[in-house]
Design an enzyme around this catalytic site. Structure first.
Site, PDB file in Angstrom:
ATOM      1  N   GLY A   1      -9.893  -4.134  -2.220  1.00 50.73           N
ATOM      2  CA  GLY A   1     -10.910  -4.803  -3.029  1.00 50.73           C
ATOM      3  C   GLY A   1     -12.016  -3.857  -3.473  1.00 50.73           C
ATOM      4  CB  CYS A   2     -14.007  -1.359  -1.604  1.00 46.81           C
ATOM      5  SG  CYS A   2     -14.651  -2.518  -0.383  1.00 46.81           S
ATOM      6  CB  THR A   3      -9.904   0.847  -4.326  1.00 49.39           C
ATOM      7  OG1 THR A   3     -10.062   1.587  -3.106  1.00 49.39           O
ATOM      8  CG2 THR A   3      -9.268   1.736  -5.366  1.00 49.39           C
TER       9      THR A   3
END
Length: 226
Positions: free
Chosen positions: A124-126
């Protein structure tokens, strides 16, 4: 006639009673000890296994080192909550190059989009970071800098930045000081979010929580609406 003396028994005819009895006793004792040993040994093995230190995996070791670094003896600074209309605080953090960055100076010349991720190099952060990467020139063209903020180490951020070719700086807030002041730190975790500061440092917009793929678009749309 004198009575005949009985002939002394030869060695071959005298049974080795004592030696046979001794051998029998020794064999019996030996067998008993062996049986006792077999009964005792499993419990001893279990006890030895219980007392043997557990093998530490690389991941567990890494988590322990990270926790130790995060929970060090150094006191955690306390900041007042930052809401709409408030300014960036005076606080020094490390960037991905392990250099000191004074947070209050980040809006001296331009506006600032500060987006927060729970953990570097996770799906998700990527997705959120790469979405900001893909439209990064749109922000700079409107005189806004983009920074990513997380509680990861500078080393972890550098690795992630290089791997995904992120064009903007990353700030390391190991003790979640700024993250908490922004209202995005809870239970030792970071909420996915973004905050927009105008030139000069005042907070003019925030989205908390926010979906990773929507964060850059919403931030850009807000800036264009000003």
């Amino acid at each position: 006639m004198a009575p005949r003396k009985a002939a002394a028994p030869s060695d071959e005819t005298v049974p080795p009673r004592r030696s046979t009895r001794t051998a029998t006793v020794k064999a019996a004792v030996g067998k008993t000890i062996e049986e006792i040993g077999e009964k005792i040994s499993p419990s001893r093995k279990r006890k030895a296994a219980d007392n043997k230190p557990a093998k530490t995996t690389k991941k567990a070791k890494g988590d322990a080192e990270e926790a130790e670094e995060e929970d060090g003896d150094e006191p955690v600074p306390k900041l007042a909550s930052i809401d709409i209309g408030d300014s960036l605080p005076t606080l020094t953090l490390k960037n991905e190059k392990d250099e000191d960055v004074e947070v209050s100076t980040l809006t001296a010349d331009k506006g600032l989009v500060l987006f927060l991720v729970p953990r570097a190099d996770t799906p998700g952060c990527t997705k959120q970071a790469c979405a900001f990467r893909d439209i990064y020139p749109d922000f700079t063209g409107l005189d806004y800098n983009v920074y990513c903020l997380s509680s990861d180490t500078p080393a972890a951020q550098t690795k992630w930045q290089t791997k995904k070719e992120l064009p903007y700086p990353l700030l390391s807030d190991r003790k979640r000081v700024l993250i908490s002041a922004l209202g995005a730190g809870e239970g030792g975790k970071t909420k996915r979010s973004h905050f927009i500061f105008a030139k000069g440092g005042k907070l003019i917009d925030k989205k908390i929580p926010v979906k990773p793929e929507e964060s850059p678009t919403l931030a850009l749309e807000f800036i264009k609406s000003q």
